[in-house]
Design an enzyme around this catalytic site. Structure first.
Site, PDB file in Angstrom:
ATOM      1  N   GLU A  13       3.500  -0.452   3.670  1.00 57.84           N
ATOM      2  CA  GLU A  13       3.408   0.400   4.199  1.00 57.84           C
ATOM      3  C   GLU A  13       5.133   0.272   4.996  1.00 57.84           C
ATOM      4  OE1 GLU A  13      -0.172   1.161   5.805  1.00 57.84           O
ATOM      5  OE2 GLU A  13      -0.512   2.617   4.758  1.00 57.84           O
TER       6      GLU A  13
ATOM      7  N   GLU B  26      -3.786   4.383  -1.268  1.00 57.64           N
ATOM      8  CA  GLU B  26      -4.295   4.171  -0.581  1.00 57.64           C
ATOM      9  C   GLU B  26      -5.658   4.687  -0.290  1.00 57.64           C
ATOM     10  OE1 GLU B  26      -4.378   1.503   2.626  1.00 57.64           O
ATOM     11  OE2 GLU B  26      -1.943  -0.025   1.329  1.00 57.64           O
TER      12      GLU B  26
HETATM   13  C1  GAL Z   1      -3.045   0.547   5.364  1.00 59.90           C
HETATM   14  C2  GAL Z   1      -2.648  -1.235   4.379  1.00 59.90           C
HETATM   15  C3  GAL Z   1      -3.609  -1.070   4.387  1.00 59.90           C
HETATM   16  C4  GAL Z   1      -5.218  -1.843   4.975  1.00 59.90           C
HETATM   17  C5  GAL Z   1      -5.351  -0.279   5.013  1.00 59.90           C
HETATM   18  C6  GAL Z   1      -6.866   0.280   5.785  1.00 59.90           C
HETATM   19  O1  GAL Z   1      -2.697   0.805   6.698  1.00 59.90           O
HETATM   20  O2  GAL Z   1      -1.674  -0.707   4.039  1.00 59.90           O
HETATM   21  O3  GAL Z   1      -3.275  -2.761   4.102  1.00 59.90           O
HETATM   22  O4  GAL Z   1      -4.714  -1.989   6.246  1.00 59.90           O
HETATM   23  O5  GAL Z   1      -4.462   0.616   6.029  1.00 59.90           O
HETATM   24  O6  GAL Z   1      -6.886   0.975   6.492  1.00 59.90           O
END
Ligand code: GAL
Length: 680
Positions: free
Chosen positions: A162, A319
């Site tokens: 990110e 994710e």
């Molecule tokens: C994203 C990140 C992850 C984790 C996740 C939690 O921003 O890439 O590492 O922190 O959010 O929702």
């Protein structure tokens, strides 16, 4: 993008090659006793997990001190996954520098716009322009890529994590130097910069590049041109960083390289239109945002947007959460079935992979209350059972991979318009770019219209209808492209506060909206925004909020007018015939129902097909070489019936004419005939 960024060649591309739809997660084994790693892999196989992201935050494990490298644990994890037949999405580990590095080189730490340093102890504590950070990070990437670049289990590279989530805007001395370099490249001379930034205003004229700073906090508001360029610079700067990592990886590896984008409601610092062509497959992170009124509609928007960034090609959801996140003020757990509906909504809108953050819920650290595939409760849990069921379904959906979504309507999105339109001093702080975009998208979504999200310079010729919500900044070339789309028979709906400034954030004079005045057949003399909470009526009986303006129709037909408020009696909705197309305009923020009605009229006159279903149902078709699949996601508690014929994949049933989708369920039909089911 700056000229410098354009001049660098793109790192040579490779296809992401995965069998079927990927199902995966981030895996952080370093947080756990190695004794459970074998069980982890067995459980992953049980759930059908076949793509695992590792080494995302691995820097302090694999490089625990200056010149010290220890890959033993990572080697073990990679071999365990490989032996389990699980493909690896390998992180470069550079997302967060270890404490030894920030202690040795505190100058890499980011500085915020009040001039203060942000310290280590969280994550992403580095300045995107720091040559020192880059030197250490690329040395690490070289070690990782050399060691694992040819490993047969590595299917994808995950650059950093990110990028820009926390550190996109850095105001340190190093960033100032890089900003000046970027400005020199863009403008060539200080006079040109003075012209672009309008520095005659408030005695801001520069006489040398060294006088220019990043837009640090001032006592008054800051120069809007400087703010806009700082956004452009910051996006380019991180993209350049991405490319530098990718270039190192490519020396050692022949598999696809990407990084996870953040197409969400609250991250606005990176212009992903310029990033997307640089990644081998577009990947996005998406979490439901319960601070919004309609989190599920925003999911659909983000998924359509990610597909737009991918130019319509399949993409990866890198994710998402199985249930609650940990970083909103109120972290709402998903209801039974919601995880499945959300995941499949992404697949319906073009994702060829669904991955979660993360495998096991952390027992420590600031994300310990974030959901995971294996929750704190373990596998005797509803979340785990739903994960396993979803994994099985994703496997059965393999035939969908590679197919595409077909849309007849598009919404134009522009980061330049976002950055300029939401500037510090504007007519109303209640008017925000993303709200305008969401309102337009939600109305289209609720009408059952499949939408592509496109940049302002897109080739629009394939669309019957294009909506331009709040496109405050538009270049001459993009405005001309939109005009010729309409002249050639296209239909647009443009909303208020569009077409106001040029690419230097300079107002287009002679009456708003300067860029679209002739196209729309209107001329606006003055904005007349409303106070928060104020509602006004229109002659049609519709109500509206936020905005009115003093508008004259020059050649446009007036469809509705303000009945009260500061623009009483003045046109509010217009339509102008232009060439063989039409250009509609709405001068206020219509309440939801009225906005939907207007868009229904526009869509009807443009001949855009609608799916039935209504606001809480997603109906999307993916079409590929092997046929077409109709996805129906019923977010309501009520059963739904619609026309379809084929084989239904969730239940395995044959569908002959009528498809029943029970409340809260998903149905996916491999269509034997692609009738436009229930077109409204
Ligand atoms: C994203 C990140 C992850 C984790 C996740 C939690 O921003 O890439 O590492 O922190 O959010 O929702």
């Amino acid at each position: 993008m700056s000229r410098a960024a354009h001049e660098k060649p793109r790192v040579s591309a490779r296809d992401f090659a995965h069998d079927g739809i990927a199902f995966g997660c981030d895996y952080n084994p370093e947080q756990w006793d190695p004794a459970i790693w074998t069980e982890d892999v067995e459980l992953m196989r049980t759930a059908g997990v076949d793509l695992v992201a590792i080494n995302i935050f691995g820097w302090s494990q694999i490089n625990p001190g200056l010149g010290v490298f220890d890959f033993s644990a990572l080697d073990t994890v990679i071999e365990l996954l490989h032996a389990g037949g699980i493909r690896i999405n390998l992180g470069t580990a550079t997302s967060s520098p270890p404490p030894w590095l920030t202690t040795l080189h505190p100058e890499i730490l980011p500085v915020t716009d009040d001039g203060t340093t942000r310290f280590p102890g969280g994550r992403q504590a580095w300045c995107p322009s720091s040559p020192v950070f880059r030197r250490y990070a690329l040395a690490l990437v070289e070690q990782v890529a050399e060691r694992y670049g040819a490993h047969p289990a590595v299917e994808l590279w995950h650059v950093s994590n990110e990028l820009g989530c926390h550190n996109a805007l850095c105001y340190c001395a190093e960033s100032a130097t890089a900003f000046r370099r970027w400005l020199e490249n863009r403008y060539g001379s200080i006079d040109e910069l003075n012209r672009a930034w309008g520095t005659s205003f408030w005695s801001q004229r520069y006489s040398a590049w060294d006088e220019i700073l990043p837009p640090l906090q001032t006592l008054s508001s800051r120069n809007p041109g400087q703010m806009l360029d700082f956004h452009r610079f910051s996006s380019d700067e991180l993209l350049d960083y991405y490319r530098s990592e990718a270039a190192v990886i490519r020396r050692f590896s022949e598999v696809a390289i990407t990084t996870n984008f953040m197409v969400t409601s609250h991250i606005r610092n990176l212009d992903y239109w310029s990033w997307a062509p640089e990644v081998d497959i577009v990947a996005n992170d998406h979490y439901l945002d319960h601070r919004l009124e309609e989190p599920t509609a925003e999911l659909a928007f983000a998924a359509d947007f990610t597909r737009g960034l991918a130019g319509g090609a399949p993409w990866l959801l890198m994710e998402t959460a199985t249930s609650a996140v940990n970083w909103q003020p109120h972290n709402i757990a998903k209801t039974p079935g919601e995880l499945t509906r959300n995941a499949l909504a992404h697949v319906a809108r073009g994702a060829d992979g669904i991955c979660f953050f993360q495998w096991r819920a952390s027992a420590q650290g600031s994300e310990k209350f974030h959901s995971a595939l294996v929750p704190h409760a373990g596998t005797d849990s509803a979340v785990w059972r739903e994960v396993v069921e979803l994994g099985g379904l994703i496997e059965r959906l393999g035939e969908v991979a590679g197919s595409r979504v077909v849309a007849e309507a598009a919404v134009v999105f522009s980061w330049d318009a976002w950055w300029a339109g939401d500037g510090e001093n504007r007519p109303s702080h209640s008017v925000a770019y993303l709200d305008q975009v969401h309102a337009a998208y939600n109305a289209l979504h609720d009408l059952g219209i499949t939408v592509d999200i496109v940049p302002p310079d897109a080739d629009l010729s394939a669309y019957k209808l294009v909506v331009l919500p709040g496109l405050h900044l538009v270049t001459d070339a993009d405005a001309a492209g939109i005009e010729s789309y309409v002249a050639g028979g296209g239909h647009v709906l443009i909303t208020f506060y569009s077409g106001i400034v040029d690419e230097d954030d300079r107002v287009r004079l002679g009456g708003y909206p300067g860029a679209f005045r002739d196209l729309l057949g209107i001329r606006v003399e003055e904005f007349a925004p409303l106070l928060p909470g104020q509602s006004i009526g229109l002659a049609s009986g519709a109500s509206a909020r936020l905005w009115t303006e003093r508008l004259q129709a020059t050649s446009a037909e007036v469809l509705d007018s303000f009945a009260d408020g500061p623009a009483a009696g003045i046109p509010a909705v217009t339509r102008n015939a232009h060439g063989s197309g039409s250009a509609w305009y709405v001068a206020t923020m219509l309440e939801d129902g009225a906005y939907r009605n207007l868009l229904a009229d526009v869509a009807r006159s443009a001949g855009v097909a609608r799916h039935p279903g209504g606001e809480d149902v997603d109906i999307v078709r993916r079409v590929g070489d092997t046929g077409s699949h109709l996805f129906v996601i019923n977010h309501t508690a009520d059963d739904l019936e619609l026309q379809a014929t084929g084989e239904e994949i969730v239940t395995g049933a044959s569908v002959t004419g009528t498809l029943l989708v029970p409340g809260g369920s998903v149905r996916i039909v491999r269509e034997s005939t692609t009738t436009q089911e229930g077109t409204a």
